[in-house]
Design a protein around this motif. Structure first.
Motif, PDB file in Angstrom:
ATOM      1  N   TRP A  65      18.544 -33.984  54.795  1.00 56.65           N
ATOM      2  CA  TRP A  65      18.081 -32.444  55.150  1.00 56.65           C
ATOM      3  C   TRP A  65      18.184 -30.846  54.999  1.00 56.65           C
ATOM      4  CZ3 TRP A  65      12.852 -33.686  54.497  1.00 56.65           C
ATOM      5  CH2 TRP A  65      12.245 -34.930  54.958  1.00 56.65           C
ATOM      6  N   GLN A  66      19.441 -30.828  55.606  1.00 53.43           N
ATOM      7  CA  GLN A  66      20.395 -29.180  55.481  1.00 53.43           C
ATOM      8  C   GLN A  66      19.912 -28.867  54.054  1.00 53.43           C
ATOM      9  OE1 GLN A  66      23.237 -29.095  58.366  1.00 53.43           O
ATOM     10  NE2 GLN A  66      22.966 -30.866  59.843  1.00 53.43           N
ATOM     11  N   LEU A  67      20.254 -30.038  53.523  1.00 55.51           N
ATOM     12  CA  LEU A  67      19.906 -29.449  51.894  1.00 55.51           C
ATOM     13  C   LEU A  67      18.907 -29.423  51.272  1.00 55.51           C
ATOM     14  CD1 LEU A  67      23.146 -32.043  50.817  1.00 55.51           C
ATOM     15  CD2 LEU A  67      23.432 -29.679  50.884  1.00 55.51           C
ATOM     16  N   CYS A  68      17.885 -30.146  51.943  1.00 55.76           N
ATOM     17  CA  CYS A  68      16.626 -30.299  51.441  1.00 55.76           C
ATOM     18  C   CYS A  68      15.852 -28.543  51.789  1.00 55.76           C
ATOM     19  CB  CYS A  68      15.786 -31.323  51.796  1.00 55.76           C
ATOM     20  SG  CYS A  68      16.292 -32.558  50.851  1.00 55.76           S
ATOM     21  N   GLU A  69      15.801 -28.055  52.703  1.00 52.61           N
ATOM     22  CA  GLU A  69      15.656 -27.018  53.473  1.00 52.61           C
ATOM     23  C   GLU A  69      15.972 -26.007  52.159  1.00 52.61           C
ATOM     24  OE1 GLU A  69      15.329 -24.434  57.431  1.00 52.61           O
ATOM     25  OE2 GLU A  69      16.946 -26.356  57.023  1.00 52.61           O
ATOM     26  N   ARG A  70      17.499 -25.540  51.828  1.00 48.99           N
ATOM     27  CA  ARG A  70      17.295 -24.665  50.964  1.00 48.99           C
ATOM     28  C   ARG A  70      16.180 -24.731  50.366  1.00 48.99           C
ATOM     29  NH1 ARG A  70      23.130 -25.778  49.236  1.00 48.99           N
ATOM     30  NH2 ARG A  70      23.563 -26.774  51.039  1.00 48.99           N
ATOM     31  N   ASP A  71      15.756 -25.948  48.984  1.00 44.94           N
ATOM     32  CA  ASP A  71      14.985 -25.530  48.243  1.00 44.94           C
ATOM     33  C   ASP A  71      14.018 -25.858  48.884  1.00 44.94           C
ATOM     34  OD1 ASP A  71      16.389 -25.776  45.935  1.00 44.94           O
ATOM     35  OD2 ASP A  71      17.416 -26.924  47.252  1.00 44.94           O
ATOM     36  N   PHE A  72      12.825 -26.184  49.813  1.00 46.53           N
ATOM     37  CA  PHE A  72      11.428 -26.310  50.602  1.00 46.53           C
ATOM     38  C   PHE A  72      11.063 -25.378  50.050  1.00 46.53           C
ATOM     39  CE2 PHE A  72       8.645 -25.840  53.573  1.00 46.53           C
ATOM     40  CZ  PHE A  72       7.364 -26.974  53.239  1.00 46.53           C
ATOM     41  N   GLN A  73      11.413 -23.740  50.085  1.00 45.34           N
ATOM     42  CA  GLN A  73      10.360 -22.580  49.669  1.00 45.34           C
ATOM     43  C   GLN A  73       9.753 -22.831  48.094  1.00 45.34           C
ATOM     44  OE1 GLN A  73       8.903 -19.804  52.017  1.00 45.34           O
ATOM     45  NE2 GLN A  73       7.503 -20.230  49.879  1.00 45.34           N
ATOM     46  N   VAL A  74      10.773 -23.412  47.861  1.00 44.82           N
ATOM     47  CA  VAL A  74      10.726 -23.268  45.681  1.00 44.82           C
ATOM     48  C   VAL A  74       9.344 -24.247  45.430  1.00 44.82           C
ATOM     49  CG1 VAL A  74      11.414 -23.964  44.064  1.00 44.82           C
ATOM     50  CG2 VAL A  74      13.074 -22.994  45.412  1.00 44.82           C
ATOM     51  N   LEU A  75       9.848 -25.443  46.302  1.00 44.58           N
ATOM     52  CA  LEU A  75       8.806 -26.928  46.479  1.00 44.58           C
ATOM     53  C   LEU A  75       7.520 -26.688  46.629  1.00 44.58           C
ATOM     54  CD1 LEU A  75       8.137 -30.066  46.104  1.00 44.58           C
ATOM     55  CD2 LEU A  75       8.721 -30.242  48.889  1.00 44.58           C
ATOM     56  N   VAL A  76       7.229 -25.296  47.971  1.00 44.10           N
ATOM     57  CA  VAL A  76       5.968 -24.956  48.199  1.00 44.10           C
ATOM     58  C   VAL A  76       5.217 -23.963  47.375  1.00 44.10           C
ATOM     59  CG1 VAL A  76       4.651 -23.441  49.923  1.00 44.10           C
ATOM     60  CG2 VAL A  76       6.344 -25.221  51.161  1.00 44.10           C
ATOM     61  N   ASN A  77       5.870 -22.699  46.098  1.00 40.21           N
ATOM     62  CA  ASN A  77       5.628 -22.841  45.338  1.00 40.21           C
ATOM     63  C   ASN A  77       5.372 -23.231  44.849  1.00 40.21           C
ATOM     64  OD1 ASN A  77       6.526 -20.285  47.445  1.00 40.21           O
ATOM     65  ND2 ASN A  77       8.076 -19.862  46.625  1.00 40.21           N
ATOM     66  N   ASN A  78       6.014 -24.342  44.389  1.00 41.66           N
ATOM     67  CA  ASN A  78       4.761 -24.940  42.994  1.00 41.66           C
ATOM     68  C   ASN A  78       4.114 -26.420  43.002  1.00 41.66           C
ATOM     69  OD1 ASN A  78       7.402 -23.397  40.784  1.00 41.66           O
ATOM     70  ND2 ASN A  78       8.507 -23.829  42.158  1.00 41.66           N
ATOM     71  N   CYS A  79       3.499 -26.091  44.297  1.00 42.96           N
ATOM     72  CA  CYS A  79       2.176 -27.500  44.391  1.00 42.96           C
ATOM     73  C   CYS A  79       1.504 -27.433  43.038  1.00 42.96           C
ATOM     74  CB  CYS A  79       2.393 -27.263  45.708  1.00 42.96           C
ATOM     75  SG  CYS A  79       3.199 -27.974  46.358  1.00 42.96           S
ATOM     76  N   ASN A  80       1.403 -26.107  42.847  1.00 36.79           N
ATOM     77  CA  ASN A  80      -0.490 -25.735  41.648  1.00 36.79           C
ATOM     78  C   ASN A  80      -0.108 -26.873  40.729  1.00 36.79           C
ATOM     79  OD1 ASN A  80      -1.593 -24.153  43.698  1.00 36.79           O
ATOM     80  ND2 ASN A  80       0.026 -22.266  42.364  1.00 36.79           N
ATOM     81  N   GLN A  81      -1.243 -27.232  39.639  1.00 35.76           N
ATOM     82  CA  GLN A  81      -0.932 -28.027  38.991  1.00 35.76           C
ATOM     83  C   GLN A  81      -1.384 -27.577  37.854  1.00 35.76           C
ATOM     84  OE1 GLN A  81      -2.071 -31.144  40.091  1.00 35.76           O
ATOM     85  NE2 GLN A  81      -1.225 -30.570  42.155  1.00 35.76           N
ATOM     86  N   SER A  82      -0.492 -26.313  37.641  1.00 33.76           N
ATOM     87  CA  SER A  82      -0.388 -26.414  36.083  1.00 33.76           C
ATOM     88  C   SER A  82       1.238 -27.223  35.351  1.00 33.76           C
ATOM     89  CB  SER A  82       0.501 -25.265  36.376  1.00 33.76           C
ATOM     90  OG  SER A  82       1.217 -24.555  36.862  1.00 33.76           O
ATOM     91  N   GLU A  83       0.855 -26.954  33.736  1.00 42.26           N
ATOM     92  CA  GLU A  83       2.291 -28.107  33.379  1.00 42.26           C
ATOM     93  C   GLU A  83       3.450 -27.336  34.058  1.00 42.26           C
ATOM     94  OE1 GLU A  83       3.734 -28.829  28.913  1.00 42.26           O
ATOM     95  OE2 GLU A  83       2.021 -28.124  29.243  1.00 42.26           O
ATOM     96  N   SER A  84       4.009 -25.966  34.252  1.00 40.16           N
ATOM     97  CA  SER A  84       4.987 -25.147  34.515  1.00 40.16           C
ATOM     98  C   SER A  84       5.539 -26.108  36.289  1.00 40.16           C
ATOM     99  CB  SER A  84       5.201 -23.799  34.327  1.00 40.16           C
ATOM    100  OG  SER A  84       4.172 -23.523  35.138  1.00 40.16           O
ATOM    101  N   ASP A  85       4.335 -25.918  36.859  1.00 42.53           N
ATOM    102  CA  ASP A  85       4.965 -26.500  37.869  1.00 42.53           C
ATOM    103  C   ASP A  85       4.902 -27.780  38.088  1.00 42.53           C
ATOM    104  OD1 ASP A  85       4.123 -23.794  39.100  1.00 42.53           O
ATOM    105  OD2 ASP A  85       2.339 -24.852  40.138  1.00 42.53           O
ATOM    106  N   ALA A  86       4.530 -28.328  37.092  1.00 44.05           N
ATOM    107  CA  ALA A  86       5.151 -29.662  37.239  1.00 44.05           C
ATOM    108  C   ALA A  86       5.998 -30.216  36.855  1.00 44.05           C
ATOM    109  CB  ALA A  86       4.336 -30.522  36.577  1.00 44.05           C
ATOM    110  N   ILE A  87       6.693 -29.472  35.178  1.00 47.78           N
ATOM    111  CA  ILE A  87       8.027 -29.125  35.455  1.00 47.78           C
ATOM    112  C   ILE A  87       9.341 -28.902  36.624  1.00 47.78           C
ATOM    113  CG2 ILE A  87       9.758 -28.396  33.711  1.00 47.78           C
ATOM    114  CD1 ILE A  87       6.976 -28.109  32.018  1.00 47.78           C
TER     115      ILE A  87
END
Length: 529
Positions: free
Chosen positions: A460-482
């Motif tokens: 979970w500590q390792l995941c935290e550093r990338d969580f903000q990026v995950l939140v920023n890419n929850c839209n349904q565009s193709e680039s977000d899915a990639i």
């Protein structure tokens, strides 16, 4: 005493990128983004500013709140501070949120002890009992005990400057630790006999157990944050938690004791949740006189603060406590559910519900901030021990995340991460159990269970550093899915990294167990994002 160090004029509030600023500067400069200091200090200062804002103007409804705006709120607050300028001196005849009468109680107790002292040692003890207490390190809203364990130089007693003392007093009001470090062996201001082993209850925003978790919606500037979290009269009436409404802040009308009529009325107001007075204190020299103050009910007994996460679904009201092992960002999707569900079966938070509803229509970017302090209770005392710590978590999100499809995507990704964490835990347990150790014990108390828990915490500590990026890419565009697929590969790598860290493969037997129990991430990686 001479009136000096006025909190309106003197810099004392820590602000990120700017250092210390005054109350007047807070309401004058709209470029300030966030507070500095530890999470308890941030919450305490925010509550004080909200108390000033609510005293300056409480809008009747949402329409009046919208018309007010952040700039209008700032103007009203500046006018209010000008009106009550003489009540914000840290030192003087009416020191801010302090009780000068406590010094008389200390002197009377010292006089009695000196009169009854039979030896020089007893006289010295009586004189020391009349001295102000030390602040300790200054960053906890508490006095240090005489047998504190000093683990580093940061825990040694510090001589605080006036700005730090102001921050300490403000934090103390809501977050004082429960325990026996208050002055005792005397009569209180209300005439109550206080024995030499008296234990004072904790401040209402900390709570009597391990520390409450507080949550707010933030928007990017302090003035907008205050405006977003300003409660209307309509909100107060809907909540039906404060019989006497907004209330008058204590600096306008200070109590004379912990049980006077003013106190009984004040505890039934919304203002009491913003500016409590759980300790009667007085700054003197390089220390502070420190007595028990107003006692507040617990959450179980009906105490309510809009920033608390409360579960009312059962027979008893359950608050969410600070948990350093499960940081608040991991529960973001449950916090955001308040924007979609008018009635929740789980935890609810008034500030989040109101703030999300307001921010989603007025700000392109918003964030949820959660924080607090984990403490350990022991026979009425609270202290910071072992794994106790401050925690805070802030996640920024585009307003589009509050759309139903995007929110569903976030829930899916978080559920998948929970599954990866469970898979890691099971793999680590099986690895250690393959050596036939700890048989017959409950798994959490075994070496296998402890090591699996550490592996899970690292994941979970390792995941935290990338969580903000995950939140920023929850839209349904193709680039977000990639991008989400790339993140899944990274999260799967964190599963393996944590497993390898705690499950060695140095010997042939270890290598065999490591290969057999290694987590399988194939389904997670193949699942559509």
């Amino acid at each position: 005493m001479e009136n000096r160090f006025n909190l309106i004029d003197e810099p004392w509030i820590p602000v990120a990128d700017y250092g210390r600023v005054s109350l007047r500067q807070i309401f004058t400069h709209n470029e300030y983004r966030s507070f500095g200091g530890n999470p308890v200090q941030k919450i305490a200062v925010l509550k004080l500013l909200l108390g000033i804002a609510q005293a300056a103007v409480t809008p009747a409804d949402e329409a009046e709140w919208q018309a007010l705006g952040a700039e209008g709120l700032a103007e009203r607050c500046l006018a209010y501070l000008e009106q009550w300028h003489d009540r914000f001196y840290l030192y003087g005849e009416k020191p801010f949120l302090q009780m000068p009468l406590v010094e008389k109680l200390i002197e009377e107790r010292m006089g009695k002890k000196l009169a009854s002292a039979k030896s020089g040692a007893k006289k010295k003890e009586a004189e020391l009992a009349g001295e102000p207490k030390s602040f300790g390190a200054g960053f906890y809203p508490d006095m240090p005990s005489s047998n504190n364990t000093m683990l580093s130089q940061t825990l040694f007693d510090q001589k605080l400057c006036d700005a730090d003392k102001a921050l300490f007093v403000v934090s103390l009001m809501n977050f004082a630790f429960g325990g026996k470090r208050v002055e005792a062996d005397m009569k209180s201001l209300g005439g109550k006999e206080i024995g030499n082993r008296y234990s004072a209850p904790a401040g209402p925003s900390l709570g009597g157990r391990t520390g409450y978790l507080h949550s707010f919606v933030f928007t990017g500037t302090l003035l907008s944050d205050l405006w977003i979290n300003l409660i209307t009269q309509e909100d107060l009436e809907k909540t039906m938690m404060w019989a006497d409404g907004v209330g008058i802040p204590l600096w306008e009308n200070m109590p004379v004791s912990e049980s006077c009529d003013l106190v009984n009325e004040y505890k039934n107001t919304y203002m009491a949740t913003l500016v409590s007075m759980s300790r009667f204190s007085l700054l003197r020299d390089h220390g502070i006189f420190y007595l028990d103050g107003i006692n507040y009910p617990s959450v179980k007994d009906g105490w309510f603060e809009p920033s608390l996460m409360l579960d009312r679904s059962g027979q008893d009201i359950k608050p969410k406590y600070v948990n350093p092992e499960k940081r608040p960002w991991r529960e973001l999707e449950s916090l955001l559910s308040l924007a979609f569900e008018s009635k929740s079966n789980g935890y609810e938070c008034m500030f989040l519900r109101i703030g999300l509803e307001r921010a989603r229509d007025r700000f392109e970017w918003l964030s949820i901030w959660s924080g607090g302090l984990k403490v350990s209770p022991n026979s009425g005392d609270q202290s910071v021990k072992q794994e106790d710590d401050f925690i805070e978590s802030q996640t920024w999100m585009h307003e589009s995340i509050l759309g139903a499809v995007e929110f569903s995507q976030l829930k899916l990704e978080m559920n998948c991460l929970d599954e990866r964490a469970s898979c890691l835990w099971g793999s680590a347990v099986n690895y250690f159990k393959s050596f036939k150790a700890d048989n017959g014990k409950k798994i959490n108390n075994t070496h296998a269970g402890k090591m699996a828990k550490q592996a899970q915490n690292l994941f979970w500590q390792l995941c935290e550093r990338d969580f903000q990026v995950l939140v920023n890419n929850c839209n349904q565009s193709e680039s977000d899915a990639i991008e989400r697929q790339k993140l899944r590969k990274r999260f799967a790598g964190y599963v393996n990294q944590a497993y390898d860290k705690f499950c060695p493969r140095d010997t042939a037997r270890q290598l065999d167990a490591w290969a057999k129990c290694r987590p399988n991430n194939s389904n997670y990686l193949q699942q559509e994002t």
